[in-house]
Scaffold this motif. Structure first.
Motif, short mmCIF file in Angstrom:
data_model
loop_
_atom_site.label_atom_id
_atom_site.label_comp_id
_atom_site.label_asym_id
_atom_site.label_seq_id
_atom_site.Cartn_x
_atom_site.Cartn_y
_atom_site.Cartn_z
N LEU A 44 13.29 32.70 57.34
CA LEU A 44 14.75 32.90 57.40
C LEU A 44 15.19 33.20 58.83
O LEU A 44 16.24 32.71 59.28
CB LEU A 44 15.17 34.02 56.46
CG LEU A 44 15.09 33.73 54.95
CD1 LEU A 44 15.53 34.95 54.16
CD2 LEU A 44 15.93 32.51 54.57
N ARG A 45 14.39 33.98 59.55
CA ARG A 45 14.75 34.32 60.92
C ARG A 45 14.70 33.08 61.81
O ARG A 45 15.61 32.84 62.62
CB ARG A 45 13.79 35.40 61.45
CG ARG A 45 14.03 35.80 62.90
CD ARG A 45 13.15 36.97 63.30
NE ARG A 45 11.74 36.75 63.02
CZ ARG A 45 10.92 36.02 63.77
NH1 ARG A 45 11.37 35.41 64.85
NH2 ARG A 45 9.64 35.91 63.45
N LEU A 46 13.65 32.27 61.67
CA LEU A 46 13.53 31.06 62.50
C LEU A 46 14.64 30.06 62.20
O LEU A 46 15.13 29.37 63.09
CB LEU A 46 12.16 30.41 62.28
CG LEU A 46 10.95 31.19 62.82
CD1 LEU A 46 9.65 30.49 62.43
CD2 LEU A 46 11.02 31.35 64.34
N ALA A 47 15.04 30.00 60.92
CA ALA A 47 16.07 29.03 60.53
C ALA A 47 17.44 29.37 61.11
O ALA A 47 18.34 28.53 61.14
CB ALA A 47 16.16 28.96 59.00
N GLU A 48 17.61 30.59 61.58
CA GLU A 48 18.88 30.97 62.20
C GLU A 48 19.10 30.25 63.54
O GLU A 48 20.23 30.07 63.97
CB GLU A 48 18.93 32.48 62.42
CG GLU A 48 19.09 33.26 61.12
CD GLU A 48 18.99 34.76 61.33
OE1 GLU A 48 18.79 35.20 62.49
OE2 GLU A 48 19.11 35.50 60.34
N THR A 49 17.99 29.82 64.18
CA THR A 49 18.12 29.19 65.51
C THR A 49 17.50 27.79 65.58
O THR A 49 17.59 27.13 66.60
CB THR A 49 17.45 30.07 66.58
OG1 THR A 49 16.08 30.30 66.22
CG2 THR A 49 18.17 31.41 66.71
N ARG A 50 16.89 27.35 64.48
CA ARG A 50 16.24 26.03 64.52
C ARG A 50 16.68 25.18 63.34
O ARG A 50 16.83 25.68 62.22
CB ARG A 50 14.72 26.18 64.48
CG ARG A 50 14.16 26.99 65.65
CD ARG A 50 12.66 26.86 65.72
NE ARG A 50 12.06 27.97 66.45
CZ ARG A 50 10.76 28.18 66.53
NH1 ARG A 50 9.92 27.36 65.89
NH2 ARG A 50 10.28 29.19 67.21
#
Length: 301
Positions: A169-175
């Motif tokens: 979820l954290r990575l999907a915020e910027t990728r």
């Protein structure tokens, strides 16, 4: 509250400990006490007996562990101190106090070469330091006291701490897209479901001295997935609720080299836990949805 049983669990911040604290709060029959550093330090065996004597447990839950799988490759002594020597001393103290010990272990005791889910009786063959240290912990617990249950779990996620679901979820915020390993399969397991199972098994150990309730049991979420499939489901659920999402590109583990080798097959057969203890963890999909919901609603840090 006078009839409640005192479960003393090792650790303060881990996913399973945090989940146990939450789940036990709703129980009138269980008082849960979490002990961590500096009061109880698994890396310093001298702290264990005094801390446990002071806590007066009816049952000990050995949940704290050294879980940095890759880091363990370069910190073997630290991993064995916390994952093997510490639990062994906990089990010795459990016998001294005449209480059961419930020890959390891992799928990493297996090498992942089996093509079907692993049973408790399958040969162990850990691939790295972390797996070897956890296996030695199992052996030390079993050697110190007969009054034990060892619960092997895998692929743990929760609203707490560091785990695969929160990372996705954290990575999907910027990728927009992520490469995720597709040739490792396992049973995604919510720490909240683990907590419910631990409380149930612990209650069983206190209510019966039956030998069959002791020993090794596998305890994972129902159903299986690859890491790529797990990620895709996390993003599907998140997107449906207006949260971050990314496109998943499945890749082989060989494209994502890590210091420690991971088992290609982490699936565990949990029939024994259901048969003996009447405990079966839910399907991983609805459990994943519950955790995604909580994180998107900002209920957990």
């Amino acid at each position: 509250m006078s009839s409640s049983k005192r479960f003393v669990v090792t650790g303060l911040a881990g996913q399973v400990v945090q989940s146990l604290i939450e789940r036990a709060a709703d129980r009138q029959d269980i008082e849960l006490i979490a002990l961590g550093r500096p009061t109880l330090d698994l890396g310093d065996p001298a702290t264990i007996e005094p801390a446990m004597r002071a806590a007066k447990p009816d049952l000990i839950v050995s949940a704290a562990a050294y879980t940095a799988v890759d880091q363990a490759e370069g910190e073997e002594a630290a991993a064995f101190a916390v994952n093997a020597e510490g639990p062994g001393e906990l089990a010795r103290v459990a016998k001294l106090l005449n209480v059961p010990i419930l020890h959390i272990s891992t799928d990493y005791v297996f090498d992942g070469s089996k093509t079907a889910p692993y049973a408790e009786t399958d040969p162990v063959a850990p691939l790295g330091v972390y797996g070897r240290s956890k296996l030695e912990g199992e052996r030390k617990v079993a050697a110190a006291t007969d009054n034990h249950a060892i619960l092997r779990t895998a692929w743990v996620y929760s609203p707490f701490g560091k785990n695969f679901l929160r990372t996705m979820l954290r990575l999907a915020e910027t990728r927009d897209g992520l490469n995720v390993v597709a040739d490792q399969i396992g049973n995604p397991t919510s720490a909240l479901d683990i907590a419910d199972a631990v409380l149930a098994v612990g209650t069983n150990l206190l209510s019966s001295s039956a030998a069959e309730m002791r020993g090794i049991f596998h305890m994972t979420g129902t159903g299986e997935a690859s890491w790529a499939e797990f990620a895709a489901e996390i993003f599907r659920l998140s997107e449906a609720k207006g949260g971050p999402s990314a496109t998943v590109t499945p890749i082989p583990a060989s494209d994502y080299p890590t210091p420690a080798e991971r088992p290609a097959n982490s699936r565990l057969d949990c029939t024994q836990l259901a048969t003996v203890h009447g405990v079966r963890l839910p399907d991983w999909r609805p459990s994943t949805e519950l955790v995604v919901d909580r994180l998107l609603n900002g209920e957990d840090s």
